[in-house]
Design a protein around this motif. Structure first.
Motif, short mmCIF file in Angstrom:
data_model
loop_
_atom_site.label_atom_id
_atom_site.label_comp_id
_atom_site.label_asym_id
_atom_site.label_seq_id
_atom_site.Cartn_x
_atom_site.Cartn_y
_atom_site.Cartn_z
N LYS A 164 38.77 35.73 32.44
CA LYS A 164 38.76 37.00 33.16
C LYS A 164 39.75 37.98 32.52
O LYS A 164 39.45 39.17 32.36
CB LYS A 164 39.10 36.78 34.63
N ASP A 202 38.24 39.18 29.23
CA ASP A 202 37.18 40.17 29.46
C ASP A 202 37.76 41.52 29.89
O ASP A 202 37.26 42.57 29.48
CB ASP A 202 36.21 39.66 30.54
N HIS A 216 30.51 44.53 30.94
CA HIS A 216 31.91 44.14 31.10
C HIS A 216 32.13 43.31 32.36
O HIS A 216 31.64 43.66 33.43
CB HIS A 216 32.80 45.39 31.14
N ASN A 217 32.88 42.21 32.18
CA ASN A 217 33.23 41.32 33.29
C ASN A 217 31.99 40.79 34.01
O ASN A 217 31.98 40.63 35.23
CB ASN A 217 34.14 42.04 34.31
N GLY A 218 30.95 40.52 33.24
CA GLY A 218 29.73 39.99 33.82
C GLY A 218 28.51 40.69 33.25
O GLY A 218 28.61 41.46 32.30
N THR A 219 27.36 40.41 33.82
CA THR A 219 26.11 41.05 33.42
C THR A 219 25.48 41.72 34.64
O THR A 219 25.89 41.47 35.78
CB THR A 219 25.13 40.04 32.83
N ASN A 220 24.52 42.58 34.38
CA ASN A 220 23.84 43.29 35.46
C ASN A 220 23.25 42.29 36.47
O ASN A 220 22.60 41.34 36.06
CB ASN A 220 22.72 44.15 34.86
N ASP A 254 26.23 42.48 38.20
CA ASP A 254 27.67 42.33 38.48
C ASP A 254 28.56 42.96 37.41
O ASP A 254 29.74 43.19 37.66
CB ASP A 254 28.01 40.84 38.62
N GLY A 255 28.01 43.21 36.22
CA GLY A 255 28.81 43.77 35.15
C GLY A 255 29.08 45.25 35.33
O GLY A 255 28.44 45.93 36.14
N LYS A 263 29.21 49.89 38.50
CA LYS A 263 28.16 48.87 38.47
C LYS A 263 26.80 49.54 38.64
O LYS A 263 26.71 50.74 38.88
CB LYS A 263 28.36 47.85 39.60
#
Length: 221
Positions: free
Chosen positions: A32, A35, A186-190, A192-193, A208
């Motif tokens: 985390k 990222d 960033h910090n995840g994918t669609n 959640d990114g 988001k």
């Protein structure tokens, strides 16, 4: 005479198990943090890009930078402000030259001619102005014609695509009707990114998918 104590097999297994548990607890936090650092670096890149974008406007009678005009992309028009004659190109699958137009998360870049690609991993809002291939230009306007500039999307993260028979690349422009072109990397994918984006007033922010505002694509409205 002192005797040396040796670990038994069970004691060693217990120690290994404890280390494994601690590592499993720390690894998500480390990932985390990594990222987050990449997202901060991306925002720094976009902030510098936004400053160059504003310099271009000042040098061109306050006219906004078009996505593409006379077969020249927005990244090539910003290249002189970055110290290049034009944006560096690279032959796939080699890595691009790391300019400020390369997001540290996105490893793909805008497709050029044949196997050659531009060292750019961001995209510009098409509503800024564009000349479609073989068509009339969608003219740009002066910066004073942009209402509520702190809300208008300009340059941001972009999704990966694959053109027929080609290597993976990224889109070179963003569009209101094609939200799948936004990155959210960033910090995840669609879904959640997060998407990093520059705005017409020069600031950079993230959001988001649920935070997308369609009116923010309408640069001149």
């Amino acid at each position: 005479m002192k005797t040396q104590h040796s670990f038994t097999l069970i004691e060693l297994l217990v120690v290994i198990a404890i280390i494994a548990i601690l590592a499993s607890m720390l690894l998500p936090a480390l990932n985390k943090a990594r990222d987050k650092a990449k997202q901060i670096k991306c925002k720094s890149n976009l902030k510098q890009t936004s400053q160059f974008w504003q310099m271009y406007i000042q040098d061109n009678d306050d006219m906004l930078l078009p996505v593409s005009f006379n077969s020249k992309g927005w990244y090539d028009r910003l290249a002189p402000y970055m110290g290049y004659e034009k944006i560096p190109v690279v032959k796939y699958p080699d890595r691009p030259k790391l300019t400020i137009l390369c997001c540290p998360v996105n490893t793909f870049y805008i497709k050029g001619t044949g196997p050659w690609s531009y060292s750019c991993g961001y995209a510009m809002n098409v509503a800024c102005g564009i000349q479609w291939s073989g068509g009339a230009p969608w003219e740009t306007r002066r910066i004073v014609k942009v209402p509520r500039p702190s809300t208008k999307y300009i340059i941001g993260d972009v999704a990966t695509t694959v053109y027929a028979g080609d290597a993976p690349s990224v889109y070179n422009y963003l569009q209101k009707n094609y939200l799948e072109r936004l990155g959210f990397i960033h910090n995840g994918t669609n879904p959640d990114g997060y998407e990093n984006m520059t705005y017409a007033d020069g600031h950079v922010d993230d959001f988001k998918y649920t935070g997308v505002v369609l009116d923010n694509f309408e640069v001149y409205k």
